[in-house]
Design a protein around this motif. Structure first.
Motif, mmCIF file in Angstrom:
data_model
loop_
_atom_site.group_PDB
_atom_site.id
_atom_site.type_symbol
_atom_site.label_atom_id
_atom_site.label_comp_id
_atom_site.label_asym_id
_atom_site.label_seq_id
_atom_site.Cartn_x
_atom_site.Cartn_y
_atom_site.Cartn_z
ATOM 1 N N GLN A 278 0.910 -41.253 9.707
ATOM 2 C CA GLN A 278 1.382 -41.823 10.971
ATOM 3 C C GLN A 278 2.347 -42.985 10.766
ATOM 4 O O GLN A 278 3.249 -43.175 11.554
ATOM 5 N N ASN A 301 2.827 -35.820 12.264
ATOM 6 C CA ASN A 301 2.258 -36.741 13.253
ATOM 7 C C ASN A 301 2.899 -38.110 13.163
ATOM 8 O O ASN A 301 2.427 -39.050 13.784
ATOM 9 N N VAL A 303 4.473 -41.544 13.407
ATOM 10 C CA VAL A 303 4.718 -42.345 14.603
ATOM 11 C C VAL A 303 5.718 -43.475 14.322
ATOM 12 O O VAL A 303 6.558 -43.786 15.140
ATOM 13 N N ASN A 325 6.478 -36.894 17.148
ATOM 14 C CA ASN A 325 5.685 -38.059 17.567
ATOM 15 C C ASN A 325 6.321 -39.398 17.214
ATOM 16 O O ASN A 325 5.747 -40.441 17.486
HETATM 17 C C1 LIG Z 1 1.350 -36.106 18.112
HETATM 18 O O1 LIG Z 1 1.656 -35.419 19.300
HETATM 19 C C2 LIG Z 1 0.739 -34.409 19.657
HETATM 20 C C3 LIG Z 1 1.269 -33.673 20.865
HETATM 21 O O2 LIG Z 1 1.841 -34.569 21.793
HETATM 22 C C4 LIG Z 1 -0.616 -35.040 19.910
HETATM 23 O O3 LIG Z 1 -1.570 -34.040 20.215
HETATM 24 C C5 LIG Z 1 -1.048 -35.792 18.678
HETATM 25 O O4 LIG Z 1 -2.267 -36.480 18.920
HETATM 26 C C6 LIG Z 1 0.000 -36.794 18.264
HETATM 27 N N1 LIG Z 1 -0.390 -37.435 17.027
HETATM 28 C C7 LIG Z 1 -0.466 -38.759 16.900
HETATM 29 C C8 LIG Z 1 -0.873 -39.236 15.552
HETATM 30 O O5 LIG Z 1 -0.211 -39.528 17.802
#
Ligand SMILES: *[C@@H]1O[C@H](CO)[C@@H](O)[C@H](O)[C@H]1NC(C)=O
Ligand SMILES: *[C@@H]1O[C@H](CO)[C@@H](O)[C@H](O)[C@H]1NC(C)=O
Ligand SMILES: *[C@@H]1O[C@H](CO)[C@@H](O)[C@H](O)[C@H]1NC(C)=O
Ligand SMILES: *[C@@H]1O[C@H](CO)[C@@H](O)[C@H](O)[C@H]1NC(C)=O
Ligand SMILES: *[C@@H]1O[C@H](CO)[C@@H](O)[C@H](O)[C@H]1NC(C)=O
Ligand SMILES: *[C@@H]1O[C@H](CO)[C@@H](O)[C@H](O)[C@H]1NC(C)=O
Length: 427
Positions: A278, A301, A303, A325
């Motif tokens: 992340q 994922n 961020v 993300n």
């Molecule tokens: C990334 O985006 C997906 C879909 O919007 C979501 O389900 C997931 O939790 C997100 N991951 C993080 C680490 O925020």
């Protein structure tokens, strides 16, 4: 009826006797507590601190809630035998002294916390006598010299905090035997040299060795356990041999901080598609390029990405704006050139990017239209110190710095001909 009452009273009385008798502390534990108090400089034991209440005229475990022995210890009131001290958690009251030479014969202790004091000298080898220890915190003291090998023989240790001391040398290989270790913190010391093999710590999820002087991972860069969730070696002297690709197989990793090192070469694109990562911080290194991942698939994922303060050449990588993300991207103070891709501007205007820092590069051309419509305060954006032809301060992202001079930008030899400022202005 009378008989029943008598029986109940008798049982209660036996119970109360058992409790009274059994709350007495094992004499060896009392000795160990006395040793500890004696090793602390008496001048540093101030009124109101825990240690001042350690008055051995009374039994420690038996007086745990009285005016004497009011704080700092916990006992296990077992019904069989004498009470054993199971926890010592001293207050951070500025105790000084050396606990190096005491024997630490407290076989039932599971927590020892002496953090936030001014204890000095080396870490006691004899801590290995604490055979049931699960949590050891010696953070924020003034311990010196190296981490003793003997810490590797604490079979139940789950948390080890040695951060904020003046420890030197490396991490002993023996710590690789701590198979229950979950959290290990050694940041803010003077540890150096080769990082040891810790690949057997199958339960380790958090490791922080920031602000030390480790220079290499030795011959085995894959020496880290795959259980890691957070790994930080910020501000060390790591050189090129450790690369983000070495973390690709760690399927649980969420935070990777290798900022402030001397890492160089190309950042391979695959790291941005890591399945669990992340936060990636590679700022303040000497990376020279970012390679696109071989697959353009939108996944991962991730961020937050910080690649600021490197020497990264080339155009702004479009694939970064395609990471589903990603919400914070810092590419400040590199050697990026070319125009700001419209897809970057779009990510900001649609509130996907909450932070986009592009200052201190050699970007040129017009400000993409979607960016012009972004309200101040809705996102953190900076385009200062680039080669943008116009970046009026009426746009919040142009505030706080000027653009580079035309001469500086023209002299910038890394700008490929087809992207030169002159061609850009003609177009
Ligand atoms: C990334 O985006 C997906 C879909 O919007 C979501 O389900 C997931 O939790 C997100 N991951 C993080 C680490 O925020
Ligand atoms: C408890 O400690 C105080 C000093 O802190 C001492 O004067 C007093 O005698 C102690 N109480 C007992 C029962 O020993
Ligand atoms: C601990 O013991 C060593 C060796 O016996 C001695 O050199 C050192 O001065 C002692 N340290 C303290 C603080 O008593
Ligand atoms: C790096 O760590 C050293 C101590 O090891 C410290 O003095 C220095 O301020 C740290 N630098 C940064 C940027 O954190
Ligand atoms: C860190 O280690 C290097 C050798 O790898 C050494 O040259 C340097 O002086 C050390 N830095 C500090 C702050 O101790
Ligand atoms: C990355 O690390 C640098 C230096 O350690 C720090 O200043 C910066 O805030 C970090 N970036 C993020 C996004 O956490």
């Amino acid at each position: 009826m009378k008989q029943v009452h008598f029986l109940i009273n008798a049982i209660l009385c036996v119970l109360c006797l058992v409790v009274v008798v059994d709350s007495r502390t094992h004499p060896r534990d009392i000795e160990a507590l006395q040793d500890l108090k004696r090793s602390i400089d008496s001048k540093s034991i101030r009124p109101g601190s825990c240690l001042i209440s350690w008055d051995f005229s009374v039994d420690p475990c038996d007086h745990i809630f009285s005016a004497n022995f009011t704080c700092g210890i916990r006992c296990d009131f077992s019904l069989a035998g004498l009470s054993r001290v199971t926890e010592i958690s001293l207050d951070g009251a500025g105790y000084s002294g050396s606990v190096t030479n005491i024997t630490w014969l407290l076989p039932y202790l599971h927590t020892l916390d002496l953090s936030g004091n001014s204890l000095s000298g080396s870490l006691p080898e004899s801590l290995s006598n604490l055979i049931r220890l699960r949590r050891l915190s010696l953070s924020k003291n003034s311990f010196t010299l190296s981490i003793p090998n003997s810490l590797g023989s604490l079979p139940h240790l789950e948390e080890l905090y040695l951060d904020d001391n003046q420890l030197s040398g490396s991490i002993p290989l023996s710590l690789n035997k701590l198979s229950h270790l979950k959290d290990f913190a050694v940041q803010q010391n003077q540890l150096s040299g080769e990082f040891p093999f810790l690949g057997s710590l199958n339960n380790l999820y958090s490791f922080d060795a920031s602000n030390n002087n480790f220079s290499s991972f030795g011959s085995n860069p894959l020496s880290l356990p795959i259980s890691l969730i957070s790994f930080s070696m910020r501000n060390n002297s790591l050189k090129g041999e450790i690369m983000p690709t070495h973390f690709l197989h760690m399927q649980n990793l969420q935070v990777l901080d290798l900022s402030y090192n001397e890492l160089a070469g190309a950042i391979t694109g695959e790291i941005f598609h890591h399945p669990s990562l992340q936060q990636l911080n590679l700022s303040h290194n000497q990376f020279s390029s970012v390679k696109s991942p071989s697959s353009r698939e939108q996944r991962g994922n991730i961020v937050a990405v910080d690649l600021s303060y490197n020497q990264i050449n080339g155009l702004l990588p479009k694939f970064l704006a395609e990471l589903p993300n990603l919400s914070a991207l810092s590419l400040e103070h590199n050697r990026f050139t070319g125009m700001i891709p419209p897809v970057y501007a779009l990510k900001v205007s649609t509130a996907s990017f909450q932070r986009l820092l592009l200052g201190g590069n050699y970007l040129f051309g017009p400000i993409p239209d979607p960016l012009k419509r972004v309200e101040p305060g809705s996102a953190t954006v900076s385009l200062v110190d680039n080669c943008l032809y116009t970046c009026p301060v009426s746009f919040f992202f142009c505030q706080g710095g000027v653009q580079k001079s035309l001469i500086q930008c023209k002299r910038w030899h890394l700008i490929p001909k087809e992207f030169s400022l002159v061609n850009q202005l003609k177009a």
